[in-house]
Design a protein around this motif. Structure first.
Motif, PDB file in Angstrom:
ATOM      1  N   MET A 351     -36.429 -64.767 -11.496  1.00 13.27           N
ATOM      2  CA  MET A 351     -35.418 -63.758 -11.191  1.00 13.27           C
ATOM      3  C   MET A 351     -36.136 -62.584 -10.530  1.00 13.27           C
ATOM      4  N   ASP A 352     -35.690 -62.233  -9.343  1.00 11.61           N
ATOM      5  CA  ASP A 352     -36.360 -61.189  -8.563  1.00 11.61           C
ATOM      6  C   ASP A 352     -35.813 -59.818  -8.943  1.00 11.61           C
ATOM      7  N   ASP A 353     -35.940 -58.887  -8.039  1.00  7.60           N
ATOM      8  CA  ASP A 353     -35.587 -57.475  -8.231  1.00  7.60           C
ATOM      9  C   ASP A 353     -34.149 -57.313  -8.741  1.00  7.60           C
ATOM     10  N   GLY A 354     -33.901 -56.213  -9.475  1.00  4.39           N
ATOM     11  CA  GLY A 354     -32.531 -55.823  -9.807  1.00  4.39           C
ATOM     12  C   GLY A 354     -32.150 -55.959 -11.267  1.00  4.39           C
ATOM     13  N   LEU A 396     -40.299 -63.543 -13.686  1.00  2.00           N
ATOM     14  CA  LEU A 396     -39.633 -62.260 -13.524  1.00  2.00           C
ATOM     15  C   LEU A 396     -40.373 -61.436 -12.480  1.00  2.00           C
ATOM     16  N   TRP A 397     -39.593 -60.716 -11.661  1.00  6.22           N
ATOM     17  CA  TRP A 397     -40.184 -59.805 -10.668  1.00  6.22           C
ATOM     18  C   TRP A 397     -40.487 -58.468 -11.326  1.00  6.22           C
ATOM     19  N   VAL A 398     -41.643 -57.915 -11.034  1.00  6.15           N
ATOM     20  CA  VAL A 398     -41.962 -56.549 -11.476  1.00  6.15           C
ATOM     21  C   VAL A 398     -42.717 -55.836 -10.352  1.00  6.15           C
ATOM     22  N   LEU A 428     -41.138 -43.822   0.509  1.00  6.25           N
ATOM     23  CA  LEU A 428     -40.888 -44.995   1.343  1.00  6.25           C
ATOM     24  C   LEU A 428     -40.115 -45.954   0.462  1.00  6.25           C
ATOM     25  N   ARG A 429     -39.062 -46.515   0.959  1.00 11.76           N
ATOM     26  CA  ARG A 429     -38.147 -47.324   0.158  1.00 11.76           C
ATOM     27  C   ARG A 429     -37.720 -46.548  -1.102  1.00 11.76           C
ATOM     28  N   HIS A 430     -37.600 -45.236  -0.959  1.00 14.09           N
ATOM     29  CA  HIS A 430     -37.148 -44.340  -2.045  1.00 14.09           C
ATOM     30  C   HIS A 430     -38.071 -44.409  -3.257  1.00 14.09           C
ATOM     31  N   LEU A 461     -45.054 -63.826 -13.661  1.00 17.38           N
ATOM     32  CA  LEU A 461     -44.633 -62.546 -13.091  1.00 17.38           C
ATOM     33  C   LEU A 461     -44.877 -62.576 -11.597  1.00 17.38           C
ATOM     34  N   LYS A 462     -43.881 -62.145 -10.849  1.00 17.48           N
ATOM     35  CA  LYS A 462     -44.108 -61.869  -9.429  1.00 17.48           C
ATOM     36  C   LYS A 462     -44.409 -60.378  -9.343  1.00 17.48           C
ATOM     37  N   TRP A 463     -45.654 -60.047  -9.069  1.00 17.39           N
ATOM     38  CA  TRP A 463     -46.143 -58.657  -9.121  1.00 17.39           C
ATOM     39  C   TRP A 463     -46.112 -58.092  -7.705  1.00 17.39           C
ATOM     40  N   ASP A 464     -45.145 -57.211  -7.479  1.00 17.08           N
ATOM     41  CA  ASP A 464     -44.943 -56.671  -6.134  1.00 17.08           C
ATOM     42  C   ASP A 464     -45.584 -55.297  -6.004  1.00 17.08           C
ATOM     43  N   MET A 465     -45.738 -54.843  -4.767  1.00 18.86           N
ATOM     44  CA  MET A 465     -46.308 -53.513  -4.489  1.00 18.86           C
ATOM     45  C   MET A 465     -45.789 -53.149  -3.101  1.00 18.86           C
ATOM     46  N   ASN A 466     -44.661 -52.428  -3.088  1.00 18.73           N
ATOM     47  CA  ASN A 466     -43.875 -52.389  -1.861  1.00 18.73           C
ATOM     48  C   ASN A 466     -44.079 -51.202  -0.948  1.00 18.73           C
ATOM     49  N   ARG A 467     -45.062 -50.383  -1.198  1.00 21.14           N
ATOM     50  CA  ARG A 467     -45.279 -49.303  -0.231  1.00 21.14           C
ATOM     51  C   ARG A 467     -46.743 -48.879  -0.249  1.00 21.14           C
ATOM     52  N   ALA A 511     -48.905 -62.809  -6.470  1.00 19.77           N
ATOM     53  CA  ALA A 511     -49.189 -61.537  -5.810  1.00 19.77           C
ATOM     54  C   ALA A 511     -48.220 -61.354  -4.653  1.00 19.77           C
ATOM     55  N   CYS A 512     -47.699 -60.136  -4.529  1.00 23.06           N
ATOM     56  CA  CYS A 512     -46.762 -59.836  -3.448  1.00 23.06           C
ATOM     57  C   CYS A 512     -46.923 -58.364  -3.124  1.00 23.06           C
ATOM     58  N   SER A 513     -46.744 -58.028  -1.864  1.00 25.27           N
ATOM     59  CA  SER A 513     -46.732 -56.613  -1.498  1.00 25.27           C
ATOM     60  C   SER A 513     -45.853 -56.505  -0.268  1.00 25.27           C
ATOM     61  N   GLY A 514     -44.533 -56.465  -0.501  1.00 26.80           N
ATOM     62  CA  GLY A 514     -43.609 -56.518   0.627  1.00 26.80           C
ATOM     63  C   GLY A 514     -43.937 -57.747   1.470  1.00 26.80           C
ATOM     64  N   GLY A 515     -44.149 -58.892   0.812  1.00 27.78           N
ATOM     65  CA  GLY A 515     -44.724 -60.067   1.471  1.00 27.78           C
ATOM     66  C   GLY A 515     -46.231 -59.988   1.344  1.00 27.78           C
ATOM     67  N   GLY A 516     -46.941 -60.171   2.465  1.00 30.94           N
ATOM     68  CA  GLY A 516     -48.402 -60.333   2.424  1.00 30.94           C
ATOM     69  C   GLY A 516     -49.202 -59.058   2.611  1.00 30.94           C
ATOM     70  N   VAL A 530     -49.515 -66.520  -3.783  1.00 31.66           N
ATOM     71  CA  VAL A 530     -49.241 -65.293  -3.035  1.00 31.66           C
ATOM     72  C   VAL A 530     -47.954 -65.474  -2.236  1.00 31.66           C
ATOM     73  N   TRP A 531     -47.098 -64.459  -2.287  1.00 31.04           N
ATOM     74  CA  TRP A 531     -45.935 -64.438  -1.394  1.00 31.04           C
ATOM     75  C   TRP A 531     -46.418 -63.837  -0.087  1.00 31.04           C
ATOM     76  N   ILE A 532     -46.660 -64.690   0.912  1.00 34.04           N
ATOM     77  CA  ILE A 532     -47.455 -64.247   2.063  1.00 34.04           C
ATOM     78  C   ILE A 532     -46.645 -63.519   3.127  1.00 34.04           C
ATOM     79  N   SER A 533     -45.298 -63.590   3.028  1.00 29.25           N
ATOM     80  CA  SER A 533     -44.489 -62.839   3.998  1.00 29.25           C
ATOM     81  C   SER A 533     -43.045 -62.821   3.556  1.00 29.25           C
ATOM     82  N   ASP A 534     -42.343 -61.731   3.862  1.00 27.89           N
ATOM     83  CA  ASP A 534     -40.892 -61.712   3.645  1.00 27.89           C
ATOM     84  C   ASP A 534     -40.166 -62.457   4.761  1.00 27.89           C
ATOM     85  N   ASN A 535     -40.892 -62.837   5.791  1.00 27.59           N
ATOM     86  CA  ASN A 535     -40.280 -63.608   6.868  1.00 27.59           C
ATOM     87  C   ASN A 535     -40.254 -65.078   6.445  1.00 27.59           C
TER      88      ASN A 535
HETATM   89  C1  GLA Z   1     -40.341 -57.217  -1.523  1.00 30.73           C
HETATM   90  C2  GLA Z   1     -40.718 -58.669  -1.711  1.00 30.73           C
HETATM   91  C3  GLA Z   1     -39.469 -59.515  -1.715  1.00 30.73           C
HETATM   92  C4  GLA Z   1     -38.563 -59.057  -2.819  1.00 30.73           C
HETATM   93  C5  GLA Z   1     -38.253 -57.588  -2.675  1.00 30.73           C
HETATM   94  C6  GLA Z   1     -37.486 -57.055  -3.875  1.00 30.73           C
HETATM   95  O1  GLA Z   1     -39.825 -56.994  -0.266  1.00 30.73           O
HETATM   96  O2  GLA Z   1     -41.607 -59.078  -0.719  1.00 30.73           O
HETATM   97  O3  GLA Z   1     -39.795 -60.868  -1.869  1.00 30.73           O
HETATM   98  O4  GLA Z   1     -39.188 -59.307  -4.060  1.00 30.73           O
HETATM   99  O5  GLA Z   1     -39.439 -56.812  -2.535  1.00 30.73           O
HETATM  100  O6  GLA Z   1     -37.180 -55.726  -3.759  1.00 30.73           O
END
Ligand code: GLA
Length: 715
Positions: A351-354, A396-398, A428-430, A461-467, A511-516, A530-535
């Protein structure tokens, strides 16, 4: 096999020996560590008689060559880019080498110590070789050897390192050099570029505080003559997940050196008496023959054997909710997706974000890691139990390093974020970045995450880092050295992941950071994929995957099948092609399964089952890039070969066939010539020699977006 480390005391030469390469350096009569050799195998007698790099006549107009030292320092007649640039308390900026002995604290590890003849600075060059890989590790330690008396001592005694790289590397002189590296941006990461290396200085860097989407901290160098299958190649990668810099210098006489280190141009290190700064390691790899393909396979073998936490594990087929339900996750819609995913053969439901705090969009909630009661009135347990009951692991996404200003956490601790006192806090992204260099923030994060995992039976855990960082300040850092956070935030992140894994040995982490945006060997050392890209466009993805897998094992390369039109590109590609693209990595599904027609669900189920028959080859086999991705009219193909060559899987994609013509037979690689293989699709049997010389008929369907997977089994 010769000893990993050998020493010729007469000349001061050290030889580092790996299974097929040699690296040599010499501490010369003046106590300066000089580079001697990095390349094919040489004996101690060979290297002891070689001149150091950059030796030879030089005019007094030019100064010392940049290729000569193992760590290029600042000062005297050096005018190249310094890897180590220090400023002492009295303003003196030049460093002078004086040899101060060596240690071999463990087999294969060499520490060479140097001290400055006047100032209290010890510089240690570290080297490590392993018996079963050609990768050599290098790093540097800087120690302020002054007496650490009163911790409130005047900062005037500090030593400032304006640049503290891990290593300088030199290549043997060649007539030409070519640089291979990866460039990118969000949703377009790891695009491989090969260019003739310009004369002068070339800087590859990240200033974001993370490894970054823009560039990867590695280089691939050749003399302009290597190909995918042939030639000599040198490569280096920095194991660091923050800002970094690689500076290459090509002199007019074709001497080439490169400095690699953490921190970008503005990041400094301040050492107080008694303190040591240890740089992250640089990993060096040379292949004498076999070109870029052999180089990638050697990197993959090393990263699998020495770096990945569980290399023997086969990564499960994953489902992720992000593109299906966005921020609108609820117990009901996740249950529905989980049930459909399980029906397709999915093994891990994420389950991702939200799902937490007041998170209904990206304006609020980050930092408040408790379930959103409107969607999960009884917490996450009912969903976790349901997912487990369906036979899947629960993920779970965090995004632990982040906070929305609109959150309970920020309202309670506005001082926990990176900030400068008299500047606005750029969102960035609030969201803002929590300062993981702070022990209180790291302790809070560990407490939250460990409870989240334990209370909800979380497997993944999907460990994100989005900015990226901005206003990277720490005004109340106790010693007044807020700049530490460029290093210590990254170390805080690494340590936290390590602690969590130790506390929950069955937990796996993506590992994720807005994708790669944050992938490097240090991330691979503590995550599982690794989630290598949001594309997720299946054709763009072939390009991104091609760049990613130059260094990083496919075993870590997560790829999802999502809906059409694609959310990033608007392109509609048939399901089969989308699957085949994702099946050449770690397969996942990210579409809204509630909208898939029965026929699509059936096809997906078959393709997931097919993936399971070849994934041991994709994830644990050796990668051969048969055709790199080009324009849409050209064939792209990869082959995965079992380590014992008993099986191979070939993936081929042709988005837009031209003139209705079938592509020429695809010549395979690496198969023993006298072995025979059955093509499980057609039942036909071919010899390894025939598959290598004449090639495999792909029998692609005559349509756009044609693709195939061929499984060959040795008989
Ligand atoms: C980033 C990730 C996406 C998704 C969103 C959720 O963009 O790369 O896969 O998890 O965050 O906000």
């Amino acid at each position: 096999m010769p000893a990993a480390l050998s020493h010729d005391a007469t000349t001061g030469t050290w030889l580092l020996t790996t299974p097929s390469t040699s690296y040599a350096l010499r501490v010369d009569g003046q106590g300066v560590p000089r580079h001697v050799h990095w390349g094919g195998p040489l004996t101690l007698a060979d290297v002891a008689s070689l001149p150091p790099a950059g030796a030879g006549p030089r005019s007094s107009f030019d100064g010392r060559p940049a290729t000569s030292e193992e760590l290029t320092v600042d000062g005297a007649d050096r005018y190249g880019p310094p890897a180590l640039r220090v400023r002492f308390a009295d303003g003196t900026r030049a460093l002078t080498w004086q040899a101060d002995g060596h240690e071999q604290p463990a087999p294969g590890t060499l520490l060479l110590h140097f001290r400055d003849p006047h100032y209290p600075l010890r510089t240690t060059l570290g080297y490590r070789v392993h018996p079963d890989t050609d990768v050599i590790e290098r790093w540097t330690e800087l120690t302020h050897t002054g007496i650490a008396s009163d911790p409130d001592d005047t900062p005037g005694d500090d030593i400032l390192a304006l640049r503290a790289d891990s290593a300088t590397l030199s290549l043997p002189p060649r007539e030409d050099y070519r640089l291979g590296h990866a460039v990118g941006q969000w949703a377009a990461e790891t695009q491989l570029r090969r260019t003739s290396l310009p004369y002068g200085e070339t800087v590859l860097t990240s200033r974001t505080g993370t490894t970054s989407h823009r560039a990867q901290p590695w280089t691939i160098l050749d003399a302009g003559d290597a190909t995918e299958e042939h030639g000599q190649v040198w490569s280096a990668a920095l194991a660091w997940s923050g800002s970094w810099q690689i500076t290459l210098q090509r002199a007019p006489d074709n001497q080439l050196s490169l400095n690699l280190g953490a921190g970008h141009d503005a990041v400094t290190v301040t050492l107080r008496p008694g303190e040591t700064h240890t740089t992250p390691p640089v990993l060096l790899l040379h292949v004498a023959e076999g070109g870029f393909g052999a180089l990638s396979r050697a990197w993959h073998r090393h990263l699998r054997a020495q770096v990945l936490p569980h290399p023997q594990e086969t990564r499960p087929v994953l489902y992720n909710s992000w593109e299906a339900t966005g921020f609108g996750v609820t117990l009901d819609n996740q249950r529905q997706l989980a049930s459909l995913a399980a029906g397709l053969g999915v093994e891990l439901f994420v389950m991702d974000d939200g799902w937490f705090g007041a998170r209904r969009d990206d304006h609020a909630g980050l930092g408040d890691w408790t379930p959103y009661p409107g969607a999960f009135p009884d917490g996450l347990r009912p969903l976790a139990d349901e997912v487990h009951r369906l036979g899947m692991a629960f993920g779970l996404w965090v995004e632990p390093e982040m906070v929305n200003p609109d959150s309970d956490l920020y309202r309670a601790h506005p001082d926990w974020v990176l900030h400068f006192p008299h500047r606005p806090r750029t969102e960035l992204r609030h969201q803002l970045v929590l300062n993981f260099a702070r022990p209180d923030v790291a302790a809070w994060a560990f407490d939250r995450l460990t409870r989240l995992v334990a209370d909800n039976d979380v497997d993944y855990l999907k460990w994100d880092m989005n900015r990226p960082f901005s206003e990277a300040g720490w005004p109340d850092e106790p010693s007044g050295r807020g700049d530490r956070l460029w290093f210590d935030h990254v170390r805080g992140y690494h340590t936290l992941v390590d602690r969590l894994r130790a506390a929950h040995p069955r937990l796996r982490i993506e590992a994720c950071s807005g994708g790669g945006g944050r992938v490097d060997p240090a991330v691979l050392a503590r995550t599982d994929q690794v989630w290598i890209s949001d594309n997720t466009d299946a054709a763009d993805r072939l390009v991104i995957q091609h760049g990613y897998a130059q260094l990083y094992p496919v075993r870590t390369m997560a790829a999802w099948v999502t809906d059409v039109p694609n959310q990033q590109t608007g392109r509609s590609i048939p399901l089969r092609f989308r699957f085949h693209s994702a099946m050449s990595g770690v397969l996942g599904i990210g579409g809204d399964l509630t909208r898939w027609r029965p026929q699509e669900l059936k096809e997906a189920e078959q393709l997931v089952a097919e993936y399971k028959t070849v994934r041991h080859l994709v994830q644990h086999g050796e990668l051969f890039r048969l055709r790199p991705p080009g324009d849409l009219q050209s064939l792209t193909a990869v082959q995965y070969l079992a380590p014992d060559a008993a099986e191979a899987a070939v993936f081929a994609w042709l988005p837009q066939p031209r003139f209705g013509l079938a592509p020429a037979p695809l010549r395979l690689a690496g198969l023993p010539r006298d072995a025979h293989y059955r093509d499980l699709r057609s039942g036909r049997v071919h010899s390894g020699a025939a598959l290598r010389e004449r090639g495999l008929d792909l029998d692609l369907p005559h349509e756009d977006w044609a693709s195939t997977v061929v499984h060959l089994v040795r008989i």
